[in-house]
Design a protein around this motif. Structure first.
Motif, PDB file in Angstrom:
ATOM      1  N   ALA A 286       8.327 -14.931  52.770  1.00 37.82           N
ATOM      2  CA  ALA A 286       7.329 -14.513  53.755  1.00 37.82           C
ATOM      3  C   ALA A 286       7.924 -14.514  55.161  1.00 37.82           C
ATOM      4  O   ALA A 286       7.675 -13.610  55.974  1.00 37.82           O
ATOM      5  CB  ALA A 286       6.111 -15.430  53.692  1.00 37.82           C
ATOM      6  N   GLU A 287       8.746 -15.529  55.458  1.00 41.77           N
ATOM      7  CA  GLU A 287       9.407 -15.594  56.777  1.00 41.77           C
ATOM      8  C   GLU A 287      10.359 -14.419  56.950  1.00 41.77           C
ATOM      9  O   GLU A 287      10.460 -13.836  58.040  1.00 41.77           O
ATOM     10  CB  GLU A 287      10.164 -16.904  56.909  1.00 41.77           C
ATOM     11  CG  GLU A 287       9.272 -18.126  57.047  1.00 41.77           C
ATOM     12  CD  GLU A 287      10.063 -19.420  56.973  1.00 41.77           C
ATOM     13  OE1 GLU A 287      11.314 -19.339  56.930  1.00 41.77           O
ATOM     14  OE2 GLU A 287       9.449 -20.485  56.945  1.00 41.77           O
TER      15      GLU A 287
ATOM     16  N   ARG B  55       8.023 -24.122  62.984  1.00 39.87           N
ATOM     17  CA  ARG B  55       6.653 -24.056  62.453  1.00 39.87           C
ATOM     18  C   ARG B  55       5.693 -23.400  63.444  1.00 39.87           C
ATOM     19  O   ARG B  55       4.693 -22.809  63.041  1.00 39.87           O
ATOM     20  CB  ARG B  55       6.159 -25.457  62.111  1.00 39.87           C
ATOM     21  CG  ARG B  55       6.815 -26.052  60.891  1.00 39.87           C
ATOM     22  CD  ARG B  55       6.253 -27.413  60.536  1.00 39.87           C
ATOM     23  NE  ARG B  55       4.803 -27.377  60.332  1.00 39.87           N
ATOM     24  CZ  ARG B  55       4.121 -28.342  59.730  1.00 39.87           C
ATOM     25  NH1 ARG B  55       4.744 -29.400  59.267  1.00 39.87           N
ATOM     26  NH2 ARG B  55       2.838 -28.262  59.585  1.00 39.87           N
TER      27      ARG B  55
ATOM     28  N   ASP C 162       6.849 -22.351  45.371  1.00 40.17           N
ATOM     29  CA  ASP C 162       7.147 -23.456  46.289  1.00 40.17           C
ATOM     30  C   ASP C 162       7.726 -22.926  47.593  1.00 40.17           C
ATOM     31  O   ASP C 162       7.276 -21.921  48.141  1.00 40.17           O
ATOM     32  CB  ASP C 162       8.098 -24.444  45.583  1.00 40.17           C
ATOM     33  CG  ASP C 162       8.206 -25.781  46.290  1.00 40.17           C
ATOM     34  OD1 ASP C 162       7.169 -26.451  46.415  1.00 40.17           O
ATOM     35  OD2 ASP C 162       9.309 -26.118  46.731  1.00 40.17           O
ATOM     36  N   TRP C 163       8.727 -23.607  48.094  1.00 37.68           N
ATOM     37  CA  TRP C 163       9.305 -23.295  49.408  1.00 37.68           C
ATOM     38  C   TRP C 163       9.925 -21.913  49.471  1.00 37.68           C
ATOM     39  O   TRP C 163      10.000 -21.292  50.521  1.00 37.68           O
ATOM     40  CB  TRP C 163      10.349 -24.351  49.777  1.00 37.68           C
ATOM     41  CG  TRP C 163      11.491 -24.440  48.831  1.00 37.68           C
ATOM     42  CD1 TRP C 163      11.471 -24.911  47.570  1.00 37.68           C
ATOM     43  CD2 TRP C 163      12.835 -24.020  49.086  1.00 37.68           C
ATOM     44  NE1 TRP C 163      12.715 -24.821  46.998  1.00 37.68           N
ATOM     45  CE2 TRP C 163      13.578 -24.288  47.913  1.00 37.68           C
ATOM     46  CE3 TRP C 163      13.489 -23.454  50.173  1.00 37.68           C
ATOM     47  CZ2 TRP C 163      14.925 -24.006  47.795  1.00 37.68           C
ATOM     48  CZ3 TRP C 163      14.847 -23.181  50.069  1.00 37.68           C
ATOM     49  CH2 TRP C 163      15.550 -23.452  48.896  1.00 37.68           C
TER      50      TRP C 163
ATOM     51  N   ARG D  69       8.766 -19.109  48.229  1.00 36.93           N
ATOM     52  CA  ARG D  69       7.751 -18.129  48.568  1.00 36.93           C
ATOM     53  C   ARG D  69       7.576 -18.055  50.085  1.00 36.93           C
ATOM     54  O   ARG D  69       7.450 -16.974  50.671  1.00 36.93           O
ATOM     55  CB  ARG D  69       6.428 -18.512  47.886  1.00 36.93           C
ATOM     56  CG  ARG D  69       5.325 -17.501  48.070  1.00 36.93           C
ATOM     57  CD  ARG D  69       4.102 -17.935  47.285  1.00 36.93           C
ATOM     58  NE  ARG D  69       4.342 -17.831  45.846  1.00 36.93           N
ATOM     59  CZ  ARG D  69       3.634 -18.496  44.922  1.00 36.93           C
ATOM     60  NH1 ARG D  69       2.684 -19.328  45.295  1.00 36.93           N
ATOM     61  NH2 ARG D  69       3.897 -18.335  43.645  1.00 36.93           N
ATOM     62  N   GLU D  70       7.605 -19.229  50.731  1.00 33.52           N
ATOM     63  CA  GLU D  70       7.488 -19.254  52.190  1.00 33.52           C
ATOM     64  C   GLU D  70       8.717 -18.616  52.839  1.00 33.52           C
ATOM     65  O   GLU D  70       8.601 -17.920  53.856  1.00 33.52           O
ATOM     66  CB  GLU D  70       7.332 -20.699  52.669  1.00 33.52           C
ATOM     67  CG  GLU D  70       6.045 -21.363  52.214  1.00 33.52           C
ATOM     68  CD  GLU D  70       5.948 -22.803  52.701  1.00 33.52           C
ATOM     69  OE1 GLU D  70       6.745 -23.190  53.566  1.00 33.52           O
ATOM     70  OE2 GLU D  70       5.059 -23.523  52.202  1.00 33.52           O
ATOM     71  N   ARG D  71       9.901 -18.851  52.282  1.00 34.50           N
ATOM     72  CA  ARG D  71      11.118 -18.265  52.849  1.00 34.50           C
ATOM     73  C   ARG D  71      11.067 -16.732  52.789  1.00 34.50           C
ATOM     74  O   ARG D  71      11.475 -16.044  53.743  1.00 34.50           O
ATOM     75  CB  ARG D  71      12.351 -18.778  52.095  1.00 34.50           C
ATOM     76  CG  ARG D  71      12.654 -20.252  52.296  1.00 34.50           C
ATOM     77  CD  ARG D  71      13.186 -20.540  53.682  1.00 34.50           C
ATOM     78  NE  ARG D  71      14.443 -19.862  53.948  1.00 34.50           N
ATOM     79  CZ  ARG D  71      15.644 -20.332  53.596  1.00 34.50           C
ATOM     80  NH1 ARG D  71      15.741 -21.491  52.975  1.00 34.50           N
ATOM     81  NH2 ARG D  71      16.739 -19.662  53.876  1.00 34.50           N
TER      82      ARG D  71
END
Length: 1009
Positions: free
Chosen positions: A151-152, A318, A144-145, A147-149
């Protein structure tokens, strides 16, 4: 005491205070990773669950608790991991988490670079990057979120490596920069900024051929992976190297600047707004937008606390990779008394862009030139938060299309070029509940979903208010939602409850208010005194005792900064305004603090007098004059002619717009002791509310005003309200309640010596007698009222008398006499302009003409009445006319059309809960079914009608239904049942309709002989 230390910039690393390395694997490592990425910030339990499982098992909550317990056990007293609300909070000092140290060192290095201290910057970037041990949280599986964190975070590491390489280039260390960039590009072959820096480094080491080879490698990767050519910066550098223009090649890209505040991890909703803003800003690069040269500007406007900044920052984060040169942010302080000067804002931006503060010109125009020159052909996103007006932001708009601007303001910035304006409303209830759940935990919301919806509604669905309410609950885990709901339910103290720490709703509203001129502040305060849900400009004029022109200017000024909202348009297109609930409370607070009791009372009395004046005008237009009502002694304030014109032009549109305001006004008049104004306003709106079938408003105004009049001992007021309530009982088929109210009203009018009021009440008593089949009593009441009505000149009520007498003659078979009375009533209504009475009476004329054997003539009367009453907006009149048309079609044997019209009439009567009307429609439907030989269905329906008429005490209708039931039984071959029904009918018809009773008696004799 020293605690544990943590590393996340590589495989997760945990060391106890004594130096022992603690091994965490699987879900424990994932939990700790999630907490470390949000260190010193509460993480809701449902967010943790979403990070741990792609599809959460039923035991997710208990499993999560187990994993947290194992982490605590492994670290014991070295760990500061707390349960907060329904989530967890990991606290750590900056030196104890490598990510926090990394962020600090990178911030310092970038600040050194902006100041031109490249040696310190290089040292800072090296120190920060030395903390990296590989891919962040390598080997940990999250969803969820999270994984994006991660990556960031990996991208932040890349940006720091690029910044460090750029610092070395600037410091004359191109060979060292090449050593940094080649391994980075092997990992990140699509990083155009990295290729740009590598090409520059090769040029500065005299390796022009390698620079050109680097471009070809970059182009190969970009075309193969993305299907597009490299970006403008890379293509331009390639061109100058080909041209051997090494001087131009020396001007490399500046270090990326990102001044954005942190994004909200719990951001919810706003999907349409995010899409609109994102799409507009991306047009800076030609994405999905027609070609052009204008810089795209998105302006988000809305009231304080609506989440304008939150939305802007979320979108800006974003889009960071779409604006690789940087994102500049500034708070323009537009709602404060002294907004930030445009020259100062430009100075801050220019320093962020790397210009030496000592070189900045003082002149605004020169700063604008330097600013736009610095941004030319770059890709920057500027976030201009909390703008005051167009003049403040216009100098801050770049000159070239590669850049874009995102503005927030309480005002709608209508005069900016190429602007996409977004009006931000409060959150939908579902999104507000989700936001609350993100703060206090979704399971806590799931335990009491109704309370959650109530809580966010008490917060006015305002995001800031919901956040504060959530923070209070999270900080007080012993509170349930109901506890805070109780505290917020007192509107007088709600703003005080909506504060937590340094955040409060009141402060955001106060900023806008304090920046207003004195007269606008006064308008704001006094509008807050009104309890009406919305109001027109004339109400503001009344509160200030000024013209509508000045009032409109002031109210528009309040709307511009979102202290008022536009609620829609009333009669004649007049703008109507309203408050957000929390802003209304602040306005009321200011009024109570800054206005005297006398000033508040006088302002409200003028406003309620204005409502009364307009109500009386609307009544007079509807009824052809000041008929059918009694009034108090006078009006102290009248709105401008403009407001009155709109009322006279369309009285029904006026009551549609003002009904809620009238109800609120009556309540406030009662509370303030304006008892005569209170009952006069209530009685002046009766016919308007009746025409709209607004029974709830009718009852509320009259019961409120009756209590007020009883307290003050006002006999006329009590009598007027009792008469109005009797009329309401009559409309709702409560004949007993009607009778009791009329008896008391007659006695009170008699004591007060009000002959007109007494006569009005007698007419309503006559109507009650007529419905109960007591024709002699009804005629006596009509006759007794006649003289007083004539002396009072109340011609509209005289029409009611003529129509009532005509109906009695019609029911008793004296058709010619009935025709005479009804036609006279139609003519009188036409003479005085009482359109509603005229068409209502025309329907009765149609019934008489139909009984005289002329269905075509009857259709003409019914059709005309239907059209006029429909245009007037009189539901019960439309149903009555539709029923008449259905009976005429039945007489002409057009059964299909009769059924259609009956269905239309029945739907209206059911909608307005008119039982007598429903009984009439069902009776006609039974006649249709009788004609169609659907005898069983007709008999069942007639039995239903008989029971309905018995319940509402309608003996005439009950007798007619029993008579038809007998006919149906006879045609079905059940003669004993037919005779029994006729005999029951006879007991009612002998009293209510002697001619019809004679026909039934003859039927009984014929079938029993």
């Amino acid at each position: 005491m020293a605690g544990a230390t943590f590393g996340i910039l590589g495989p997760v690393q945990v060391r106890a205070a004594d130096g022992r390395e603690i091994a965490l694997k699987g879900k424990e490592a994932a939990v700790l990773t999630t907490l470390l990425l949000n260190v010193n910030t509460p993480v809701p339990r449902d967010r943790l669950i979403a990070a741990l499982w792609a599809a959460a098992p039923p035991s997710a909550v208990s499993n999560l608790q187990t994993h947290v317990a194992r982490i605590r056990k492994a670290l014991a007293s070295d760990l500061r991991l707390f349960t907060t609300g329904s989530g967890y909070l990991l606290e750590a000092d900056e030196e104890d988490v490598d990510l926090l140290v990394f962020d600090r060192e990178v911030r310092r290095a970038r600040a050194d670079m902006r100041r031109g201290d490249l040696v310190a910057a290089i040292r800072g970037f090296q120190g920060a990057l030395a903390l990296s041990r590989g891919r962040p949280a390598e080997g940990v599986q999250v969803h969820d979120w999270m994984r994006e964190r991660l990556a960031e975070l990996a991208e932040r590491l890349v940006e720091a490596r690029l910044d460090g390489a750029e610092g070395k280039l600037g410091a004359g260390m191109p060979a060292e920069a090449i050593g940094d960039l080649r391994p980075l590009l092997a990992e990140q072959p699509l990083c155009e900024r990295g290729w740009h820096l590598l090409m520059l480094a090769y040029v500065r080491t005299g390796q022009r051929h390698r620079a050109l080879e680097a471009y070809q490698r970059a182009r190969t990767h970009v075309v193969a992976e993305l299907g597009v050519e490299p970006g403008l910066d890379l293509r331009r550098l390639h061109a100058v190297i080909l041209a051997d223009d090494l001087r131009a090649a020396e001007h490399g890209p500046r270090a990326t600047v990102c001044q954005l505040p942190p994004d909200h991890a719990d951001f919810v909703g706003r999907r349409d707004e995010v899409a609109a803003v994102t799409g507009n800003l991306l047009s800076a690069h030609g994405h999905g937008a027609p070609a052009g040269t204008a810089v795209p500007v998105s302006a988000i406007s809305g009231q304080g606390g609506a989440g304008k900044t939150t939305l802007a920052v979320h979108v800006a984060h974003r889009l960071r990779h779409e604006f690789p040169d940087g994102q500049l942010y500034i708070d323009l302080r537009g709602c404060e008394r002294h907004p930030l000067d445009a020259a100062e804002a430009l100075g801050r931006f220019l320093r962020a862009l790397g210009l030496d503060a000592s070189r900045l010109p003082a002149d605004l125009d020169q700063r604008v030139e330097l600013y736009r020159e610095s941004l030319a052909d770059r890709r920057y996103l500027m976030v201009l938060d909390n703008a005051a007006d167009e003049a403040q932001v216009r100098p801050l708009i770049p000159g070239t299309r590669g850049c874009a601007v995102l503005i927030t303001s309480r005002q709608r910035l209508a005069m900016l070029p190429a602007t996409r304006r977004i009006d931000l409303d409060v959150l939908p209830v579902a999104d507000a509940v989700e936001l609350l759940g993100n703060i206090i935990g979704a399971e806590k919301v799931a335990e009491a979903p109704s309370d959650a919806r109530t809580l966010v509604r008490l917060c006015g669905e305002l995001p800031l208010a919901v956040r504060i309410a959530g923070a209070k609950l999270a900080a007080r885990p012993h509170w349930d939602l109901g506890h805070l709901i109780t505290r917020l339910s007192d509107t007088r103290g709600r703003l005080g409850q909506l504060s937590h720490g340094s955040r409060e709703v009141r402060a955001g509203i106060a900023i806008g208010y304090q920046g207003l001129p004195a007269q606008a502040q006064r308008m704001f305060r006094r509008l807050g005194l009104l309890e009406a849900p919305d109001f027109a400009v004339w109400a503001g004029a009344a509160l200030l005792d000024t013209s509508e022109v000045e009032a409109e200017q002031l109210m528009e000024e309040l709307a511009d900064i979102r202290l008022l909202e536009v609620a829609g348009h009333g009669p004649g297109g007049q703008v109507r305004f309203r408050f957000h609930d929390l802003i209304r409370e602040y306005a009321r607070e200011r009024a109570e603090a800054d206005e005297t009791d006398g000033a508040r009372s006088a302002a409200l009395e003028r406003a309620f007098s204005g409502w009364l004046d307009l109500a009386q005008r609307a009544h007079q237009r509807l009824c052809g004059g000041d008929y059918r009502v009694v009034h108090g002694d006078g009006i102290v304030w009248r709105p401008d002619a403009k407001a009155a014109e709109h009322v006279v032009a369309d009285p029904m549109a006026w009551i549609e717009a003002e009904a809620a305001g009238v109800v609120a006004g009556v309540r406030q008049c009662a509370a303030l002791g304006f008892d005569e104004l209170c009952w006069d306003l209530a009685t002046s709106t009766v016919d308007l509310l009746q025409t709209r079938n607004s029974y709830t408003a009718w009852r509320t105004t009259h019961e409120t005003a009756l209590r007020s009049a009883r307290v003050s001992g006002d006999l006329r007021g009590q009598a007027a309200m009792l008469t109005g309530l009797a009329r309401l009982c009559l409309a709702l088929d409560d004949l007993d309640g009607c009778g009791l109210a009329l008896e008391e009203a007659l006695e009170l009018f008699d004591k007060a010596g009000d002959r007109h009021g007494h006569a009005l009440t007698l007419v309503h008593q006559a109507e009650l007698h007529r419905l109960r089949g007591r024709d002699a009593d009804a005629l006596a009441c009509y006759e007794q009222a006649g003289d007083a009505l004539t002396r009072a000149g109340d011609r509209s009520t005289e029409i009611t008398v003529m129509r009532g007498v005509g109906r009695i003659h019609f029911r008793t078979g004296r058709l010619e006499l009935a025709d005479t009375y009804i036609r006279r009533a139609v003519r009188t209504a036409d003479e005085i302009g009482d359109v509603r009475s005229r068409e209502f009476t025309r329907i009765v004329l149609g019934e008489i003409v139909l009984a005289q054997g002329d269905p075509a003539g009857a259709e003409g009367h019914f059709g005309q009445a239907l059209g006029v009453l429909d245009a007037l907006g009189f539901p019960s009149g439309v149903a009555y006319a539709s029923l008449g048309l259905a009976e005429a079609r039945l007489a002409r044997h057009d059964l299909a059309d009769a059924e259609r019209l009956l269905e239309q009439a029945l739907a209206i009567y059911r909608d307005i809960d008119d039982k007598i009307g429903q009984a009439r429609v069902l009776f006609t439907r039974a006649q249709v079914w009788h004609r169609q030989r659907r005898l069983d269905a007709a008999a069942a329906l007639l039995n239903e009608i008989v029971a309905m008429c018995a319940a509402i005490q309608a003996p005439s209708r009950q007798g007619m239904a029993l008579r038809l039931l007998g006919d149906v039984h006879r045609d079905a071959g059940d003669l004993p049942a037919a005779v029994a029904a006729w005999r029951r009918a006879l007991t009612f018809l002998r009293v209510t309709s002697p001619p019809e009773a004679g026909k039934v008696a003859a039927l009984i004799e014929r079938h029993t002989a």
